[in-house]
Design a protein around this motif. Structure first.
Motif, PDB file in Angstrom:
ATOM      1  N   LEU A  28      -0.717 111.049  12.897  1.00  0.00           N
ATOM      2  CA  LEU A  28      -1.896 110.736  11.615  1.00  0.00           C
ATOM      3  C   LEU A  28      -1.211 109.935  10.346  1.00  0.00           C
ATOM      4  CD1 LEU A  28      -1.447 113.947  12.005  1.00  0.00           C
ATOM      5  CD2 LEU A  28      -3.646 113.794  10.270  1.00  0.00           C
ATOM      6  N   ALA A  29      -1.804 108.356  10.899  1.00  0.00           N
ATOM      7  CA  ALA A  29      -1.082 107.946   9.820  1.00  0.00           C
ATOM      8  C   ALA A  29      -2.103 107.501   9.046  1.00  0.00           C
ATOM      9  CB  ALA A  29      -1.235 106.079  10.627  1.00  0.00           C
ATOM     10  N   SER A  38      -4.452 117.209   3.536  1.00  0.00           N
ATOM     11  CA  SER A  38      -5.830 118.100   4.258  1.00  0.00           C
ATOM     12  C   SER A  38      -6.417 118.223   5.515  1.00  0.00           C
ATOM     13  CB  SER A  38      -6.675 117.024   2.672  1.00  0.00           C
ATOM     14  OG  SER A  38      -5.814 117.445   0.917  1.00  0.00           O
ATOM     15  N   LEU A  39      -6.697 116.326   5.740  1.00  0.00           N
ATOM     16  CA  LEU A  39      -6.124 116.770   7.009  1.00  0.00           C
ATOM     17  C   LEU A  39      -6.294 117.431   7.846  1.00  0.00           C
ATOM     18  CD1 LEU A  39      -8.614 115.688   9.028  1.00  0.00           C
ATOM     19  CD2 LEU A  39      -7.510 114.146   9.209  1.00  0.00           C
ATOM     20  N   ILE A  40      -5.376 117.927   8.246  1.00  0.00           N
ATOM     21  CA  ILE A  40      -4.093 118.805   8.805  1.00  0.00           C
ATOM     22  C   ILE A  40      -4.645 120.249   8.490  1.00  0.00           C
ATOM     23  CG2 ILE A  40      -2.171 119.745   9.340  1.00  0.00           C
ATOM     24  CD1 ILE A  40      -1.240 116.650   9.541  1.00  0.00           C
ATOM     25  N   ASN A  41      -4.954 120.477   7.226  1.00  0.00           N
ATOM     26  CA  ASN A  41      -5.025 121.613   7.244  1.00  0.00           C
ATOM     27  C   ASN A  41      -6.816 122.499   6.869  1.00  0.00           C
ATOM     28  OD1 ASN A  41      -2.100 122.665   6.067  1.00  0.00           O
ATOM     29  ND2 ASN A  41      -3.025 121.724   3.734  1.00  0.00           N
ATOM     30  N   SER A  45      -7.529 124.952   9.430  1.00  0.00           N
ATOM     31  CA  SER A  45      -8.199 126.049   8.844  1.00  0.00           C
ATOM     32  C   SER A  45      -6.777 127.189   7.900  1.00  0.00           C
ATOM     33  CB  SER A  45      -8.792 127.167  10.008  1.00  0.00           C
ATOM     34  OG  SER A  45      -9.808 126.887  10.754  1.00  0.00           O
ATOM     35  N   ARG A  46      -5.337 125.868   7.668  1.00  0.00           N
ATOM     36  CA  ARG A  46      -5.013 126.936   6.649  1.00  0.00           C
ATOM     37  C   ARG A  46      -5.373 125.817   5.668  1.00  0.00           C
ATOM     38  NH1 ARG A  46      -4.253 129.663  10.868  1.00  0.00           N
ATOM     39  NH2 ARG A  46      -2.823 129.580  12.052  1.00  0.00           N
TER      40      ARG A  46
END
Length: 206
Positions: A28-29, A38-41, A45-46
């Motif tokens: 992710l860059a 926020s995108l990863i979370n 779903s964390r």
């Protein structure tokens, strides 16, 4: 996709610390504070597995998150932070170039853009660099919840035209708040790591 397991593994400062298990990696860059954490979370779903640095633009590590013991999300240091010195920017460039060009398990780069604004010069430079090195890219136009739905396609068009994206290259309109674009993005990521013996993200290692 159902994420059964997600864990932070390491903040790597060089190749000697990269995982050696050869699992596929999705990087992710994006600019500092564009919403990579926020995108990863949202994807896993964390609420706060991936955390934002307290010093934007200062982080010089690759943050590895192992998903379902099947692949990694790799959070790349953010770029474009005004208070970062020229020397620090140069160091960032060398570090990231070494990873993106030389990392064999890397399967795709997610370039994250704030859809509310035209891509910055740094965004354009990063996109051009990724294309120059023939790296597989998906552009994530995030923060879609911050603009009216009636304006979505207008803003997406601006992103595509400013970056000079060829027709058909993937762009996902996304919102970490509402989940807009979540299924579309997972479908693209599934294609990215479905490279070995027919495994897919929806049924990893079964």
């Amino acid at each position: 996709m159902k994420v059964k397991q997600a864990e932070f593994v390491i903040s790597a400062v060089g190749p000697g610390q990269y995982p050696e298990d050869a699992l596929p990696e999705i990087a992710l860059a994006g600019r500092s504070n564009v919403g990579k954490s926020s995108l990863i979370n949202r994807l896993i779903s964390r609420k706060n597995l991936a955390r934002t640095s307290s010093q934007p633009g200062k982080t010089q590590t690759l943050n590895y998150y192992r998903i379902n013991d099947f692949f990694y999300f790799v959070d790349v240091p953010g770029y474009g932070y005004a208070k970062v010195s020229r020397t620090e920017r140069a160091a960032w460039g060398r570090f990231i170039e070494q990873y993106l060009v030389g990392r064999e398990p890397l399967r795709r780069v997610m370039l994250i853009i704030d859809v509310r604004h035209p891509p910055t010069k740094d965004d354009q430079a990063m996109y051009d660099w990724l294309r120059h090195h023939d790296l597989p890219i998906v552009v994530i136009a995030t923060k879609a919840d911050k603009i009216p739905r009636s304006q979505w396609q207008k803003h997406v068009k601006i992103v595509r035209e400013t970056l000079g994206m060829p027709k058909g290259d993937p762009l996902v309109l996304f919102s970490s708040e509402t989940g807009q674009g979540l299924e579309e993005l997972w479908a693209l990521l599934d294609e990215s790591v479905d490279w070995n013996e027919g495994e897919t993200l929806e049924n990893p290692q079964e």
